[in-house]
Scaffold this motif. Structure first.
Motif, PDB file in Angstrom:
ATOM      1  N   SER A 105       0.832  -1.199   0.000  1.00  0.00           N
ATOM      2  CA  SER A 105       0.000   0.000   0.000  1.00  0.00           C
ATOM      3  C   SER A 105       0.868   1.250   0.000  1.00  0.00           C
ATOM      4  CB  SER A 105      -0.907  -0.007   1.229  1.00  0.00           C
ATOM      5  OG  SER A 105      -0.125  -0.038   2.400  1.00  0.00           O
ATOM      6  N   LEU A 106       0.320   2.317  -0.545  1.00  0.00           N
ATOM      7  CA  LEU A 106       1.043   3.595  -0.646  1.00  0.00           C
ATOM      8  C   LEU A 106       0.074   4.719  -0.314  1.00  0.00           C
ATOM      9  CD1 LEU A 106       2.392   2.932  -4.225  1.00  0.00           C
ATOM     10  CD2 LEU A 106       3.868   3.046  -2.245  1.00  0.00           C
ATOM     11  N   ASP A 107       0.549   5.678   0.434  1.00  0.00           N
ATOM     12  CA  ASP A 107      -0.266   6.864   0.676  1.00  0.00           C
ATOM     13  C   ASP A 107      -0.642   7.501  -0.648  1.00  0.00           C
ATOM     14  OD1 ASP A 107      -1.009   7.440   3.187  1.00  0.00           O
ATOM     15  OD2 ASP A 107       0.649   8.786   3.647  1.00  0.00           O
ATOM     16  N   GLY A 108      -1.912   7.795  -0.827  1.00  0.00           N
ATOM     17  CA  GLY A 108      -2.331   8.502  -2.035  1.00  0.00           C
ATOM     18  C   GLY A 108      -2.278   7.661  -3.296  1.00  0.00           C
ATOM     19  N   ALA A 109      -2.334   6.329  -3.152  1.00  0.00           N
ATOM     20  CA  ALA A 109      -2.227   5.456  -4.327  1.00  0.00           C
ATOM     21  C   ALA A 109      -3.397   5.678  -5.286  1.00  0.00           C
ATOM     22  CB  ALA A 109      -2.201   4.003  -3.879  1.00  0.00           C
ATOM     23  N   LEU A 110      -3.142   5.399  -6.553  1.00  0.00           N
ATOM     24  CA  LEU A 110      -4.155   5.520  -7.607  1.00  0.00           C
ATOM     25  C   LEU A 110      -4.229   4.201  -8.366  1.00  0.00           C
ATOM     26  CD1 LEU A 110      -3.041   9.011  -8.976  1.00  0.00           C
ATOM     27  CD2 LEU A 110      -5.071   8.527  -7.610  1.00  0.00           C
ATOM     28  N   PRO A 111      -5.326   3.948  -9.090  1.00  0.00           N
ATOM     29  CA  PRO A 111      -5.399   2.696  -9.857  1.00  0.00           C
ATOM     30  C   PRO A 111      -4.214   2.529 -10.819  1.00  0.00           C
ATOM     31  CG  PRO A 111      -7.540   3.740  -9.796  1.00  0.00           C
ATOM     32  CD  PRO A 111      -6.582   4.711  -9.171  1.00  0.00           C
ATOM     33  N   PHE A 138     -11.076   8.415  -8.191  1.00  0.00           N
ATOM     34  CA  PHE A 138     -11.881   8.645  -9.391  1.00  0.00           C
ATOM     35  C   PHE A 138     -12.385  10.086  -9.459  1.00  0.00           C
ATOM     36  CE2 PHE A 138     -12.019   4.235  -8.119  1.00  0.00           C
ATOM     37  CZ  PHE A 138     -11.520   3.635  -9.267  1.00  0.00           C
ATOM     38  N   SER A 139     -11.716  10.971  -8.718  1.00  0.00           N
ATOM     39  CA  SER A 139     -12.137  12.370  -8.762  1.00  0.00           C
ATOM     40  C   SER A 139     -11.546  13.034 -10.006  1.00  0.00           C
ATOM     41  CB  SER A 139     -11.694  13.098  -7.502  1.00  0.00           C
ATOM     42  OG  SER A 139     -10.308  13.327  -7.541  1.00  0.00           O
ATOM     43  N   GLN A 140     -12.063  14.219 -10.284  1.00  0.00           N
ATOM     44  CA  GLN A 140     -11.633  14.933 -11.499  1.00  0.00           C
ATOM     45  C   GLN A 140     -10.124  15.213 -11.474  1.00  0.00           C
ATOM     46  OE1 GLN A 140     -13.231  18.896 -11.950  1.00  0.00           O
ATOM     47  NE2 GLN A 140     -13.399  18.643 -14.153  1.00  0.00           N
ATOM     48  N   LYS A 141      -9.594  15.431 -10.264  1.00  0.00           N
ATOM     49  CA  LYS A 141      -8.181  15.784 -10.129  1.00  0.00           C
ATOM     50  C   LYS A 141      -7.263  14.732 -10.763  1.00  0.00           C
ATOM     51  CE  LYS A 141      -4.699  17.078  -6.795  1.00  0.00           C
ATOM     52  NZ  LYS A 141      -4.220  16.992  -5.436  1.00  0.00           N
ATOM     53  N   PHE A 142      -7.692  13.468 -10.681  1.00  0.00           N
ATOM     54  CA  PHE A 142      -6.838  12.400 -11.203  1.00  0.00           C
ATOM     55  C   PHE A 142      -7.387  11.825 -12.516  1.00  0.00           C
ATOM     56  CE2 PHE A 142      -6.415  12.338  -6.509  1.00  0.00           C
ATOM     57  CZ  PHE A 142      -5.124  12.847  -6.462  1.00  0.00           C
ATOM     58  N   GLY A 143      -8.142  12.655 -13.233  1.00  0.00           N
ATOM     59  CA  GLY A 143      -8.825  12.171 -14.432  1.00  0.00           C
ATOM     60  C   GLY A 143      -7.980  12.147 -15.691  1.00  0.00           C
ATOM     61  N   PRO A 242     -16.047   7.531 -19.203  1.00  0.00           N
ATOM     62  CA  PRO A 242     -15.149   6.394 -19.507  1.00  0.00           C
ATOM     63  C   PRO A 242     -13.715   6.834 -19.777  1.00  0.00           C
ATOM     64  CG  PRO A 242     -17.144   6.298 -20.830  1.00  0.00           C
ATOM     65  CD  PRO A 242     -17.173   7.620 -20.142  1.00  0.00           C
ATOM     66  N   GLU A 243     -13.521   8.125 -20.090  1.00  0.00           N
ATOM     67  CA  GLU A 243     -12.160   8.600 -20.388  1.00  0.00           C
ATOM     68  C   GLU A 243     -11.344   8.812 -19.121  1.00  0.00           C
ATOM     69  OE1 GLU A 243     -14.890  10.422 -21.874  1.00  0.00           O
ATOM     70  OE2 GLU A 243     -14.702   8.938 -23.482  1.00  0.00           O
ATOM     71  N   HIS A 244     -11.970   8.763 -17.969  1.00  0.00           N
ATOM     72  CA  HIS A 244     -11.240   9.031 -16.728  1.00  0.00           C
ATOM     73  C   HIS A 244     -10.053   8.060 -16.589  1.00  0.00           C
ATOM     74  CE1 HIS A 244     -10.282   9.421 -12.491  1.00  0.00           C
ATOM     75  NE2 HIS A 244     -11.003  10.525 -12.458  1.00  0.00           N
ATOM     76  N   ALA A 245      -8.876   8.635 -16.316  1.00  0.00           N
ATOM     77  CA  ALA A 245      -7.653   7.817 -16.275  1.00  0.00           C
ATOM     78  C   ALA A 245      -7.757   6.688 -15.251  1.00  0.00           C
ATOM     79  CB  ALA A 245      -6.461   8.703 -15.963  1.00  0.00           C
ATOM     80  N   GLY A 246      -8.430   6.955 -14.124  1.00  0.00           N
ATOM     81  CA  GLY A 246      -8.573   5.925 -13.088  1.00  0.00           C
ATOM     82  C   GLY A 246      -9.375   4.737 -13.591  1.00  0.00           C
ATOM     83  N   LEU A 247     -10.486   5.046 -14.281  1.00  0.00           N
ATOM     84  CA  LEU A 247     -11.332   3.961 -14.812  1.00  0.00           C
ATOM     85  C   LEU A 247     -10.580   3.172 -15.876  1.00  0.00           C
ATOM     86  CD1 LEU A 247     -14.909   5.471 -15.190  1.00  0.00           C
ATOM     87  CD2 LEU A 247     -14.084   3.834 -13.507  1.00  0.00           C
ATOM     88  N   GLN A 248      -9.837   3.899 -16.712  1.00  0.00           N
ATOM     89  CA  GLN A 248      -9.075   3.201 -17.758  1.00  0.00           C
ATOM     90  C   GLN A 248      -8.010   2.296 -17.139  1.00  0.00           C
ATOM     91  OE1 GLN A 248      -7.798   5.226 -21.209  1.00  0.00           O
ATOM     92  NE2 GLN A 248      -9.407   6.755 -21.091  1.00  0.00           N
ATOM     93  N   ALA A 249      -7.373   2.798 -16.084  1.00  0.00           N
ATOM     94  CA  ALA A 249      -6.349   1.980 -15.420  1.00  0.00           C
ATOM     95  C   ALA A 249      -6.975   0.736 -14.806  1.00  0.00           C
ATOM     96  CB  ALA A 249      -5.639   2.803 -14.351  1.00  0.00           C
TER      97      ALA A 249
END
Lengths: 354, 42
Positions: A105-111, A138-143, A242-249
């Motif tokens: 695990s990592l602080d602030g991890a993303l998909p 999945f917020s806009q900030k990481f999209g 569907p273009e959100h980077a998190g969802l794609q990852a």
């Protein structure tokens, strides 16, 4: 300055670099030394070392990936002694003493980070991988693709570049080569992490406390206000596309997991419903959750690949804030997860507590 | 002050200084302005 002196000095510097490379290469064979850094230094080589330990022991291997909810940095922020021992993966290890639990695990991890970590961890052939998903991811900030990975070095671990369309700068290429060839470079990056341990915020707090001792961010009211300022944009976020980077990852990750027939359990992490009603956008919060459920649910077959939405699992007093569990509930959660894993992913162990 | 020093010792010290500088640059010299290089403080 005498050019001969500079030449000699450069030679000495080069020798010292080579010496450091040699010492670190030898030292890396001794995994316990590197465990000092916990998950600060996740590199393919160290995972290989850990794999060797786990294969030697012949015990089942369970890999856990998640953000601060799993990592437990909030336990530290709230002064919990031996906080890493109170974190979710440590609880899971206590519940499953016959297995080896590897906490990635990592602080602030993303998909997107999970893709890099999985590319490294798949060589260990884990018996189970647990993925924790949080709303922030999945917020806009990481999209956008450039925001898809929280730590650039994770891109270097990936089996295939995430979002190949993303241009790689010359600097990125040099770093990626350095990461491959130089132990010194990898450890310099890791020490940079260690310097900011356990979080950048903590370092800023320490510095602020020196400058403004009477009004540091340790004040509970200030902390609460800052937390809300920080997380509100994550929860007050537009509708997911569907273009959100998190969802794609997530989709890329699931494709890789399926290709490898890798048993795994993904879950949406418990949320403090009372807190969420204060900060989340009332229109997009339920709709985004439904979108996440439908995407993650459709990728799961509930036989080898599981997905559970545990957003409403625990009451408000289980949390420090919007999503971080207090130690007692970390233990309860770990017990539940251990039961599910021990039972091959069956859901009978899920207990909703009111 | 350095007049009495052997050139080799001076070269060694200068090399050591280069090396330490290199390490410092490796650790702190890049990406520190990025808001989320290390921990995204969550």
């Amino acid at each position: 300055m005498n050019p001969r002196l500079v030449f000699k000095a450069a030679l000495v510097c080069l020798l010292l670099v080579l010496l450091a490379e040699g010492v670190l290469t030898l030292a890396k064979r001794h995994a316990p030394f590197f465990r000092l850094f916990q998950n600060q230094i996740v590199s393919c080589e160290i995972l290989d070392d850990l794999a060797a330990c786990s294969l030697k022991s012949g015990r089942p291997l369970i890999v856990v990936m998640g953000d601060s909810v799993v990592y437990g940095s909030d336990l530290h922020a709230h002064g919990v002694p031996h906080w890493r021992e109170q974190a979710l993966a440590a609880g899971l290890q206590r519940q499953l003493p016959q297995a080896t639990v590897l906490d990635l695990s990592l602080d602030g991890a993303l998909p997107g980070d999970y893709l890099g970590l999985y590319a490294a961890a798949r060589r260990l052939k884990p018996d189970w991988i647990i993925f924790e998903y949080n709303y922030r991811m999945f917020s806009q900030k990481f999209g956008s693709p450039s925001e898809a990975v929280s730590r650039p070095w994770l891109r270097g671990l990936m089996s295939q570049p995430l979002f190949p369309a993303l241009p790689q700068t010359a600097g990125d290429k040099i770093k990626s080569v350095l990461r491959k060839v130089s132990q010194l470079y990898r450890y310099a990056e890791a020490f940079r992490d260690a310097f900011f341990f356990p979080s950048r915020e903590e370092v800023i707090n320490r510095l602020l406390a020196q400058v403004l001792p009477s009004r540091s961010l340790r004040d509970p009211g200030d902390r609460e206000m800052l937390l809300k300022l920080k997380i509100k944009p994550h929860y007050y976020t537009p509708l997911l596309t569907p273009e959100h980077a998190g969802l794609q990852a997530v989709q890329l990750l699931e494709n890789e997991l399926r290709r490898d027939q890798q048993p795994h359990l993904a879950f949406f992490t418990p949320q403090n419903q009372e807190y969420i009603t204060e900060i989340a956008d009332p229109h997009t919060w339920p709709r985004n959750l439904a979108i996440l459920d439908s995407i993650l649910g459709s990728l799961a077959d509930q036989k080898r690949f599981f997905y559970w939405n545990w957003g409403a699992l625990y009451p408000a007093d289980a949390f420090y804030d919007h999503c971080h569990l207090v130690p007692r509930y970390n233990e309860t959660f770990a017990k539940m997860l251990a039961g599910i894993i021990a039972d091959g992913g069956r859901r009978d162990h899920v207990q909703r507590l009111e | 002050m350095f007049n009495g020093w052997n050139e080799n010792i001076r070269a060694f010290l200068l090399g050591l200084a280069f090396f330490l500088l290199l390490i410092l640059i490796l650790i702190f010299g890049q990406d520190l302005s990025s808001s989320k290089f290390i921990y995204v403080d969550f």
